[in-house]
Design an enzyme around this catalytic site. Structure first.
Site, PDB file in Angstrom:
ATOM      1  CE  LYS A 197       1.350   1.908  -0.929  1.00 21.61           C
ATOM      2  NZ  LYS A 197       1.999   0.587  -1.022  1.00 21.61           N
TER       3      LYS A 197
ATOM      4  CG  ASP B  24       2.221  -5.708  -2.294  1.00 18.72           C
ATOM      5  OD1 ASP B  24       3.189  -6.444  -2.005  1.00 18.72           O
ATOM      6  OD2 ASP B  24       1.609  -5.063  -1.432  1.00 18.72           O
TER       7      ASP B  24
ATOM      8  CE  LYS C 233       4.936  -4.848   0.227  1.00 19.12           C
ATOM      9  NZ  LYS C 233       3.525  -4.934   0.683  1.00 19.12           N
TER      10      LYS C 233
ATOM     11  CG  HIS D  89      -1.132   2.847   8.267  1.00 15.49           C
ATOM     12  ND1 HIS D  89      -0.598   3.997   7.727  1.00 15.49           N
ATOM     13  CD2 HIS D  89      -0.920   1.868   7.349  1.00 15.49           C
ATOM     14  CE1 HIS D  89      -0.066   3.716   6.546  1.00 15.49           C
ATOM     15  NE2 HIS D  89      -0.264   2.436   6.288  1.00 15.49           N
TER      16      HIS D  89
ATOM     17  CE  LYS E 241      -1.395   0.588   2.228  1.00 20.87           C
ATOM     18  NZ  LYS E 241      -1.105  -0.743   1.671  1.00 20.87           N
TER      19      LYS E 241
ATOM     20  CG  ASP F 221      -1.726  -0.905  -1.869  1.00 22.65           C
ATOM     21  OD1 ASP F 221      -2.283  -1.753  -2.584  1.00 22.65           O
ATOM     22  OD2 ASP F 221      -1.007  -1.204  -0.901  1.00 22.65           O
TER      23      ASP F 221
ATOM     24  CD  GLU G 132       1.235  -1.665  -3.645  1.00 29.00           C
ATOM     25  OE1 GLU G 132       1.652  -2.564  -2.874  1.00 29.00           O
ATOM     26  OE2 GLU G 132       1.461  -0.456  -3.468  1.00 29.00           O
TER      27      GLU G 132
END
Length: 373
Positions: A167, A249, A273, A22, A169, A198, A224
């Site tokens: 989303k 965030d 979060k 990831h 990255k 993001d 983001e």
């Protein structure tokens, strides 16, 4: 009247494999590490919680190892002997004795809520004011870094009706390469899916001014944390100029941060979060600030496993509106589970249990197998 007391607080670090690497801007995850917390009470009830980070110290100030050490040595002993049913008093005690440590505190608060829900026969959502929905739409993060692979993965998710919010990255590559990657994916998916990005703070303001315009003009729905959380004035300027809404965030590391961001007009969406705010109750205070300021909400994640994901979900189902959905896909990134029944995802939604507490039971054999020795 006798009180039910907290008798012990125990932690264990669990390393679980993931379906693929990831890739984040600052780190590539090859596995996910959870800190599982067990709070045992004098009435025989045990509450479970979870504290999980993304990328350890590459992301923030707490790591799995520091979380475990601080709970074992400092926070846990402060709870032993306290009234297990008075969660407010317990968390105030921790707040006075220890600054920060929101990830550790979030896991502890989740465990206390789980125990109290089991004690009263109520789901955690009812302890938090009462749910207004039973499920939450969940986004999926496309983070392989390969355009063709990400498109294929998104198409599969649409076909099986698991996700239609995606989303990406970005930020680790040169800006033009990242823009090309994102635009190609949006073009392939078209109006069948929402595509967001993001950046994890990896652009400077000059890069973000141009990139946000390009992304907004090409149908990207939200951006983001494009620039550093420290550059508050830049966030305000960018929020005013970007054709796509800006979501905060990393800028929100506490409830107080949320208040200051709202006052400055630094973002039009807040990522909620529980780990960054200090627990399910704390994250709802941030949500209240956002709602009062007219700021939209998104249910964020630290890629928690089943326990942390459902702790978030029980808070999020109590909110009036989650305009941008949630990102509670953490358990789907894992190839192994440590609970007897995995969270249920269907028709693009995470189903939130109505059983007492968080609605989960640890699988003791699997927990022991994956626990770090």
């Amino acid at each position: 009247m006798s009180h039910t007391l907290i008798e012990s607080v125990d932690t264990v670090i669990v390393d679980l494999p993931t379906i693929r690497p990831h890739k984040l801007a600052m780190h590539t995850m090859q596995q996910q590490t959870l800190v599982i917390i067990r709070v045992r009470c004098s009435d025989g009830i045990e509450g479970i919680g979870e504290s999980t980070t993304i990328g350890g110290l590459a992301y923030g100030n707490e790591s799995p190892e520091s979380i475990k050490t601080n709970i074992d040595s400092h926070l846990g002993p402060l709870l032993v002997g306290q009234d297990a049913a008075n969660i407010n008093a317990a968390m105030l005690r921790l707040g006075k004795a220890a600054k920060g440590n929101t990830f550790a505190k979030s896991g502890l608060e989740s465990a206390l809520l789980d125990a109290q829900g089991k004690r009263l026969g109520l789901p955690v959502s009812e302890l938090l004011g009462g749910r207004v929905r039973d499920s939450l739409e969940v986004a999926w993060t496309l983070a392989s870094g390969d355009t063709a692979r990400d498109i294929t993965e998104a198409e599969q998710m649409l076909d099986i009706r698991r996700h239609r919010l995606f989303k990406l990255k970005i930020g680790a590559n040169e800006v033009s390469a990242d823009l090309k990657h994102v635009i190609a994916i949006k073009k392939a998916l078209g109006e069948r899916a929402s595509v967001r990005v993001d950046v994890n703070q990896y652009w400077d303001e000059s890069q973000a001014i141009r990139a946000c315009r390009v992304l907004g003009d090409n149908g990207i729905d939200l951006i983001e944390q494009p620039i550093s959380r420290i550059n508050r004035a830049g966030q305000v300027r960018l929020n005013q100029r970007s054709p796509a809404p800006i979501m905060a965030d990393e800028s929100i590391e506490s409830v107080e941060d949320a208040f200051n961001l709202a006052a400055d007009g630094a973002a039009s969406i807040f990522a909620l979060k529980i780990a960054k705010n200090g627990g399910p109750r704390a994250v709802l205070r941030t949500a209240q600030i956002a709602e009062a300021a007219g700021i939209a909400l998104y249910g964020g994640t630290m890629l928690e496993g089943a326990v942390g994901t459902l702790a978030s979900a029980h808070a999020f189902v109590t909110l009036n509106a989650l305009t941008w959905g949630t990102e509670l896909f953490g358990p789907l990134l894992l190839t192994e589970e440590i609970v007897t029944e995995a969270p249920v995802y269907r028709d693009f939604q995470l189903q939130v249990p109505r059983t007492p507490g968080l609605g989960l039971t640890l699988d003791e054999e699997r927990l022991a197998f994956f626990s770090r020795k």
